[in-house]
Motif scaffolding. Structure first.
Motif, PDB file in Angstrom:
ATOM      1  N   MET A  33       0.726  -1.099  -0.082  1.00  0.00           N
ATOM      2  CA  MET A  33      -0.070  -0.089  -0.070  1.00  0.00           C
ATOM      3  C   MET A  33       0.964   1.229   0.001  1.00  0.00           C
ATOM      4  N   ALA A  34       1.859   1.289   0.648  1.00  0.00           N
ATOM      5  CA  ALA A  34       2.851   2.324   0.954  1.00  0.00           C
ATOM      6  C   ALA A  34       3.469   2.700  -0.614  1.00  0.00           C
ATOM      7  N   ALA A  35       3.721   1.575  -1.167  1.00  0.00           N
ATOM      8  CA  ALA A  35       4.371   1.662  -2.563  1.00  0.00           C
ATOM      9  C   ALA A  35       3.478   2.309  -3.610  1.00  0.00           C
ATOM     10  N   PHE A  36       2.142   1.749  -3.502  1.00  0.00           N
ATOM     11  CA  PHE A  36       1.194   2.434  -4.200  1.00  0.00           C
ATOM     12  C   PHE A  36       0.966   4.005  -3.886  1.00  0.00           C
ATOM     13  N   GLN A  37       0.717   4.129  -2.776  1.00  0.00           N
ATOM     14  CA  GLN A  37       0.658   5.853  -2.268  1.00  0.00           C
ATOM     15  C   GLN A  37       1.874   6.474  -2.956  1.00  0.00           C
ATOM     16  N   GLU A  38       3.321   6.086  -2.757  1.00  0.00           N
ATOM     17  CA  GLU A  38       4.331   6.608  -3.056  1.00  0.00           C
ATOM     18  C   GLU A  38       4.309   6.945  -4.725  1.00  0.00           C
ATOM     19  N   GLU A  39       4.023   6.034  -5.546  1.00  0.00           N
ATOM     20  CA  GLU A  39       3.595   6.119  -6.916  1.00  0.00           C
ATOM     21  C   GLU A  39       2.563   7.273  -7.280  1.00  0.00           C
ATOM     22  N   MET A  40       1.638   7.153  -6.512  1.00  0.00           N
ATOM     23  CA  MET A  40       0.609   8.216  -6.875  1.00  0.00           C
ATOM     24  C   MET A  40       0.849   9.567  -6.473  1.00  0.00           C
ATOM     25  N   GLU A  41       1.526   9.714  -5.430  1.00  0.00           N
ATOM     26  CA  GLU A  41       2.210  11.085  -5.204  1.00  0.00           C
ATOM     27  C   GLU A  41       3.227  11.589  -6.201  1.00  0.00           C
ATOM     28  N   LYS A  42       4.055  10.638  -6.420  1.00  0.00           N
ATOM     29  CA  LYS A  42       5.021  10.995  -7.679  1.00  0.00           C
ATOM     30  C   LYS A  42       4.680  11.041  -8.819  1.00  0.00           C
ATOM     31  N   ARG A  43       3.424  10.526  -9.194  1.00  0.00           N
ATOM     32  CA  ARG A  43       2.748  10.867 -10.552  1.00  0.00           C
ATOM     33  C   ARG A  43       1.667  11.772 -10.653  1.00  0.00           C
ATOM     34  N   GLY A  44       1.114  12.218  -9.336  1.00  0.00           N
ATOM     35  CA  GLY A  44       0.367  13.372  -9.318  1.00  0.00           C
ATOM     36  C   GLY A  44      -1.046  12.753  -9.735  1.00  0.00           C
ATOM     37  N   LEU A  45      -1.467  11.648  -9.346  1.00  0.00           N
ATOM     38  CA  LEU A  45      -2.585  10.836  -9.659  1.00  0.00           C
ATOM     39  C   LEU A  45      -3.698  10.965  -8.940  1.00  0.00           C
ATOM     40  N   TRP A  46      -3.565  11.824  -7.690  1.00  0.00           N
ATOM     41  CA  TRP A  46      -4.785  11.607  -6.764  1.00  0.00           C
ATOM     42  C   TRP A  46      -6.285  12.133  -7.240  1.00  0.00           C
ATOM     43  N   GLU A  47      -6.137  12.900  -8.244  1.00  0.00           N
ATOM     44  CA  GLU A  47      -7.444  13.269  -8.891  1.00  0.00           C
ATOM     45  C   GLU A  47      -7.872  12.427  -9.814  1.00  0.00           C
ATOM     46  N   LYS A  48      -7.160  11.737 -10.318  1.00  0.00           N
ATOM     47  CA  LYS A  48      -7.553  10.714 -11.436  1.00  0.00           C
ATOM     48  C   LYS A  48      -7.860   9.140 -11.047  1.00  0.00           C
ATOM     49  N   VAL A  49      -6.962   8.916  -9.939  1.00  0.00           N
ATOM     50  CA  VAL A  49      -7.119   7.414  -9.317  1.00  0.00           C
ATOM     51  C   VAL A  49      -7.383   7.261  -8.159  1.00  0.00           C
ATOM     52  N   GLY A  50      -8.402   6.369  -7.664  1.00  0.00           N
ATOM     53  CA  GLY A  50      -8.494   5.968  -6.339  1.00  0.00           C
ATOM     54  C   GLY A  50      -7.672   4.999  -5.829  1.00  0.00           C
ATOM     55  N   LEU A  51      -7.584   5.241  -4.487  1.00  0.00           N
ATOM     56  CA  LEU A  51      -6.504   4.248  -3.644  1.00  0.00           C
ATOM     57  C   LEU A  51      -6.976   3.842  -2.510  1.00  0.00           C
ATOM     58  N   ASN A  52      -7.491   2.771  -2.026  1.00  0.00           N
ATOM     59  CA  ASN A  52      -8.093   2.495  -0.779  1.00  0.00           C
ATOM     60  C   ASN A  52      -7.311   1.086  -0.199  1.00  0.00           C
ATOM     61  N   ARG A  84       4.814  -0.650  -7.956  1.00  0.00           N
ATOM     62  CA  ARG A  84       5.318   0.270  -9.136  1.00  0.00           C
ATOM     63  C   ARG A  84       5.046  -0.319 -10.651  1.00  0.00           C
ATOM     64  N   GLU A  85       5.398  -1.543 -10.710  1.00  0.00           N
ATOM     65  CA  GLU A  85       5.034  -2.031 -12.184  1.00  0.00           C
ATOM     66  C   GLU A  85       3.461  -2.008 -12.629  1.00  0.00           C
ATOM     67  N   ILE A  86       2.736  -2.383 -11.743  1.00  0.00           N
ATOM     68  CA  ILE A  86       1.318  -1.947 -11.848  1.00  0.00           C
ATOM     69  C   ILE A  86       0.890  -0.598 -12.296  1.00  0.00           C
ATOM     70  N   MET A  87       1.537   0.485 -11.460  1.00  0.00           N
ATOM     71  CA  MET A  87       1.088   1.759 -11.534  1.00  0.00           C
ATOM     72  C   MET A  87       1.794   2.059 -13.099  1.00  0.00           C
ATOM     73  N   GLU A  88       2.828   1.856 -13.533  1.00  0.00           N
ATOM     74  CA  GLU A  88       3.309   2.189 -14.607  1.00  0.00           C
ATOM     75  C   GLU A  88       2.935   1.553 -15.953  1.00  0.00           C
ATOM     76  N   LYS A  89       2.695   0.252 -15.888  1.00  0.00           N
ATOM     77  CA  LYS A  89       2.245  -0.721 -16.948  1.00  0.00           C
ATOM     78  C   LYS A  89       0.538  -0.606 -17.074  1.00  0.00           C
ATOM     79  N   HIS A  90      -0.053  -0.760 -15.942  1.00  0.00           N
ATOM     80  CA  HIS A  90      -1.505  -0.973 -16.161  1.00  0.00           C
ATOM     81  C   HIS A  90      -2.240   0.607 -15.855  1.00  0.00           C
ATOM     82  N   ILE A  91      -1.928   1.163 -14.764  1.00  0.00           N
ATOM     83  CA  ILE A  91      -2.737   2.495 -14.553  1.00  0.00           C
ATOM     84  C   ILE A  91      -1.976   3.516 -15.359  1.00  0.00           C
ATOM     85  N   VAL A  92      -0.792   3.718 -15.729  1.00  0.00           N
ATOM     86  CA  VAL A  92      -0.522   4.698 -16.711  1.00  0.00           C
ATOM     87  C   VAL A  92      -0.508   4.426 -18.184  1.00  0.00           C
TER      88      VAL A  92
END
Length: 117
Positions: A33-52, A84-92
């Motif tokens: 979860m912390a890794a997903f949060q870091e990636e969300m922050e780094k990529r500025g995705l909080w307005e576009k992607v929900g994370l729970n 990190r891989e899921i964020m890069e390949k799937h989400i982005v």
């Protein structure tokens, strides 16, 4: 109303030590979860992607479990590097990470997919 492009759920459920189902917390769910949060922050995705973070999603033996909607893609054994891989390949990038699909993992372990309900 918030309309996310994707919504990610990360299991962080904890059970007492020795519980027969196990749990995602003891397998690193909080670090994932912390890794997903870091990636969300780094990529500025909080307005576009929900994370729970959430409690039990079911397939504890293959945890930490992650589900991505709206596609309904279920991932298993997701560690921080996988997040990190899921964020890069799937989400982005729009391409789910097939090696982490629950079905792929069940097939590798059981040889025939998920066990009957």
């Amino acid at each position: 109303m918030i309309s996310y492009r994707h919504h990610i759920f990360v299991c962080m459920n904890a059970r007492p030590p020795g519980h027969p189902k196990g749990d995602c917390a003891s397998k690193g769910g909080r670090d994932t979860m912390a890794a997903f949060q870091e990636e969300m922050e780094k990529r500025g995705l909080w307005e576009k992607v929900g994370l729970n973070g959430c409690t039990c999603l079911g397939p504890c033996q293959l945890g930490p479990t992650v589900v991505v909607y709206p596609e309904g893609v279920w991932y298993g054994k997701v560690g921080p590097a996988d997040a990190r891989e899921i964020m890069e390949k799937h989400i982005v990038g729009g391409q789910p990470v097939e090696r982490l699909f629950l079905k792929t993992l069940f097939d590798q372990i059981l040889g025939s997919g998920p066990p009957p309900a």
